[in-house]
Design an enzyme around this catalytic site. Structure first.
Site, short mmCIF file in Angstrom:
data_model
loop_
_atom_site.label_atom_id
_atom_site.label_comp_id
_atom_site.label_asym_id
_atom_site.label_seq_id
_atom_site.Cartn_x
_atom_site.Cartn_y
_atom_site.Cartn_z
N ARG A 16 73.78 40.61 35.62
CA ARG A 16 73.89 42.03 35.98
C ARG A 16 74.25 42.15 37.46
NH1 ARG A 16 68.02 43.56 34.62
NH2 ARG A 16 67.88 41.57 35.68
N LYS A 19 65.52 32.36 21.38
CA LYS A 19 64.49 32.81 20.47
C LYS A 19 63.64 33.88 21.16
CE LYS A 19 61.33 31.61 22.35
NZ LYS A 19 60.69 31.65 23.70
N ARG A 32 58.02 39.58 31.81
CA ARG A 32 58.52 39.68 30.44
C ARG A 32 57.52 39.11 29.43
NH1 ARG A 32 59.93 35.62 27.48
NH2 ARG A 32 60.28 33.61 28.45
#
Ligand SMILES: NC(=O)c1ccc[n+]([C@@H]2O[C@H](COP(=O)([O-])OP(=O)(O)OC[C@H]3O[C@@H](n4cnc5c(N)ncnc54)[C@H](OP(=O)(O)O)[C@@H]3O)[C@@H](O)[C@H]2O)c1
Length: 672
Positions: free
Chosen positions: A41, A101, A169
């Protein structure tokens, strides 16, 4: 195919976090992969990453990476909630995909991701690196060869002790935090692999799963334990967590021996060697040490497994191909549901949508059905029925099914007051609101099913249906049944009352006879009222020999077809595939009592034989021919479908691609 015959892949890495760095570090050691480009980003982050790992190109946005024609495959290394969106976008860009995953947040998203890859013909693999390592192949072989005897139990643990940080996260719900998705996916995939190998399959799905867990302040799971049962009387005990100091190890307990795996997921070598170790423990303290050599870093194996999949079109067992990944996501859904864990995006209104497919739908206009500006609406010839209990709950599944249908070009939905006690209407209403597409879709609202088959029952149920759907008016109101005790004029007056009040713009009857429809329309004409513009009866290539259930009516016969053509009344056909006759009929008269009773006859078997012949000539399946026959009728005809998954929806759409000539239509129906 040997490694040397495989075309090397030029990789693009999407995101520059921790695991992206691990992958980039390993890639030079792969046999068939090279790093070409990286995207972040942030332009600076991409440039720094490219400089460090030797990528030729760096991009300050993910979209630019997808546009790079030199990139063959993309490794998606964002947090989990972004996986779905980027899988779909990579597929649309024609890039092969290795996605970290868990594949997506839930199985509903996974099913659409798998569908997107399939539709665009690109390879999709979930990045379970341990599944690509020789140690895992060896474990699967030991199990399937019977070296342990009959497998009875599996123990798998993967957890680590991170300090709770609501912004990370690992804990933030909006970033997919929690142990089950982060590392529970490993133990789930391990148990499914072992249970599959024990049962002679590539993977197996649990028959049952129960779990307990502890949620932290953010709502994400800190740690959890699940127990699962697989076919062959295999039970599994699975432990996971992001705030649990449990490490990672597995044991597979067979009747004759137990296999102990000290490093199942990182496949760490015995110190100072290029071999991992497994322990095969037999009774009496006998322990056999099994050394598994390897020649590449762990993450290089997954890059090579991906290159192999691209080259051969086959998953390199036991790597994690799309169907395996989808099964794993279903298992994780069940595990999360057992401990009450869901994510903001999958709870509904704000759930992300991405366009999976181009609009390929054939549409027809329908008398009286117009949008707010008064222009005719294009009604899709395939109509999604909402009697879908089990397939649209939890809501993430409804979202996936409805989004997928709509993005394929489906614009018509068939609801009914009785379906699932109103659940179908509520879920569809939620979807309509969250997507803001009310004016683009045509809604059939059905009601007045016996024992409420009367004008009063209809008025009451209609209001309840509109409330559940969260709308002011439907497009087509459909009486679910006729009631011969009600004089026809009473029905027509009551139905026109709803039109006058603006509760719908057209109306019809489900399981109405031609006589009653004609009578009603004659009454309407002579009283200056609006008549029936549609009906919903059975219509299929096979003749309904006996009603499927009491009071249902088929319009497949010649007289009905002429009537619909002359009046140009729209027909929404239910059971247009004769409830599986064209897919399953095999003259085994004991197989399916309903199929035999309602559809088995010599003339229907002749139709089946002709449909099979034409299917062979055209290179399609028999059900596609049967569906194409229905959709090709010379009046506005629509086929209702009730898919349980997006792949079933895809199958139903195949019929739209097959054109049949009038001569073929007659021949199929034994008229020539
Ligand atoms: N297979 C394995 O061994 C393994 C190990 C760890 C993690 N994983 C998986 O890999 C994925 C990424 O984990 P990670 O540990 O690498 O995470 P990370 O260090 O936080 O990196 C994630 C990267 O994703 C990008 N990103 C895009 N949107 C973001 C957002 N809203 N918030 C934060 N980052 C965002 C960022 O890259 P840019 O700033 O460059 O865009 C960021 O650096 C997860 O799905 C995880 O399950 C796998």
């Amino acid at each position: 195919m040997s490694d040397s015959n495989i075309k090397p892949l030029r990789w693009g890495i999407l995101a520059t976090g921790a695991i992206a760095r691990t992958f980039a570090r390993a890639l030079p050691a792969s046999k068939n992969g090279e790093l070409w480009a990286v995207a972040s980003r942030s332009t600076e982050s991409a440039a720094a990453f490219a400089a460090e790992f030797g990528a030729s190109k760096s991009y300050g946005s993910y979209a630019e990476l997808l546009n790079d024609p030199e990139v063959d495959a993309i490794y998606i290394a964002t947090p989990h909630p972004m996986h779905f969106e980027w899988i779909v976008k990579c597929a649309e860009a024609g890039k092969h995909i290795l996605c970290e995953k868990p594949l997506t947040l839930n199985s509903a998203e996974a099913s659409r991701a798998v569908e997107a890859a399939r539709a665009k013909g690109v390879a999709l693999m979930e990045a379970f690196m341990y599944r690509c390592h020789p140690q895992t192949t060896q474990i699967a072989e030991l199990v399937s060869s019977g070296a342990l005897g009959k497998i009875k139990a599996i123990e798998a643990t993967f957890s680590f002790q991170a300090q709770p940080n609501p912004a990370s996260r690992l804990f933030a719900l909006e970033l997919g935090g929690g142990g089950i998705l982060d590392v529970g996916c490993y133990v789930a995939s391990f148990s499914r692999l072992v249970a599959g190998a024990a049962n002679g399959k590539t993977f197996a799905e649990p028959l049952e799963l129960k779990a307990l867990g502890v949620l932290g302040t953010t709502g994400a799971d800190l740690y959890s334990v699940a127990v699962a049962r697989f076919e062959g009387d295999i039970v599994a005990q699975l432990q996971t967590g992001v705030n649990l100091n449990g490490g990672s190890h597995c044991r597979i307990v067979g009747e004759n021996a137990t296999l102990r795996v000290p490093s199942p997921f990182f496949c760490s070598p015995v110190q100072g060697s290029d071999e991992t170790i497994l322990y095969l423990e037999r009774g009496g303290g006998q322990v056999e040490e099994i050394y598994v050599p390897f020649d590449r870093p762990l993450y290089a194996f997954e890059a090579d497994a991906m290159a192999s999949m691209v080259a051969t079109g086959e998953v390199l067992y036991p790597a994690m191909g799309p169907d395996d990944a989808l099964g794993n996501m279903k298992m994780l859904d069940t595990w999360r549901a057992a401990i009450g864990l869901s994510y903001p995006g999958e709870r509904g209104e704000n759930a992300a949508t991405v366009k999976v497919k181009e609009n390929v739908m054939r549409t027809r206009e329908l008398r009286g059905v117009v949008n707010e500006a008064g222009a005719p609406k294009a009604v899709s010839q395939i109509v999604l029925g909402t009697m879908l209990e089990g397939a649209i709950e939890p809501y993430s599944h409804g979202l996936a099914l409805f989004d997928d249908f709509f993005e394929r070009g489906g614009t018509c939905f068939d609801t009914a007051h009785v379906y699932g006690g109103g659940m179908g209407e509520r879920v569809l209403g939620r979807w309509l609101k969250s997507r803001g597409v009310r004016d683009e879709v045509t809604l059939i609202v059905k009601g007045a099913h016996p024992p409420n088959c009367s004008p009063d029952g209809m008025r009451h149920q209609l209001q309840e249906s509109l409330d559940r759907l969260g709308i002011e008016s439907g497009d087509i109101y459909m009486l679910h049944r006729d009631n011969l005790q009600i004089p026809i004029g009473e029905w027509v007056e009551a139905l026109n009352e709803g039109l006058t009040k603006g509760l719908y713009r057209a109306y019809g009857g489900s399981n109405w006879s031609l006589e009653r429809l004609s009578e009603a329309n004659e009454y309407a004409r002579s009283h200056g009222l609006q008549g029936f513009s549609s009906a919903s009866n059975n219509f299929s290539l096979a003749r309904m020999v006996k009603p499927v259930w009491g009071g249902c009516i088929s319009s497949s016969d010649a007289e009905s077809r002429v009537w619909f053509e002359q009046t140009q009344t729209a027909l929404f056909s239910w059971s247009s595939q004769a409830r599986g006759f064209f897919a399953r009929a095999d003259r085994d008269f004991t197989s399916d009592a309903e199929l035999v009773r309602s559809w088995y006859s010599d003339d229907n078997f002749e139709r089946l034989a002709r449909a099979q012949k034409l299917a062979d000539e055209r290179g399609v399946s028999t059900v596609v021919v049967a569906a194409a026959y229905v959709l090709a009728q010379p009046f506005p005809i629509f086929a209702l479908i009730g898919p349980r998954s997006v792949s079933e929806t895809r199958d139903s759409f195949e019929a739209l691609g097959l054109e049949l000539s009038p001569q073929e239509i007659r021949w199929l129906n034994l008229e020539d």
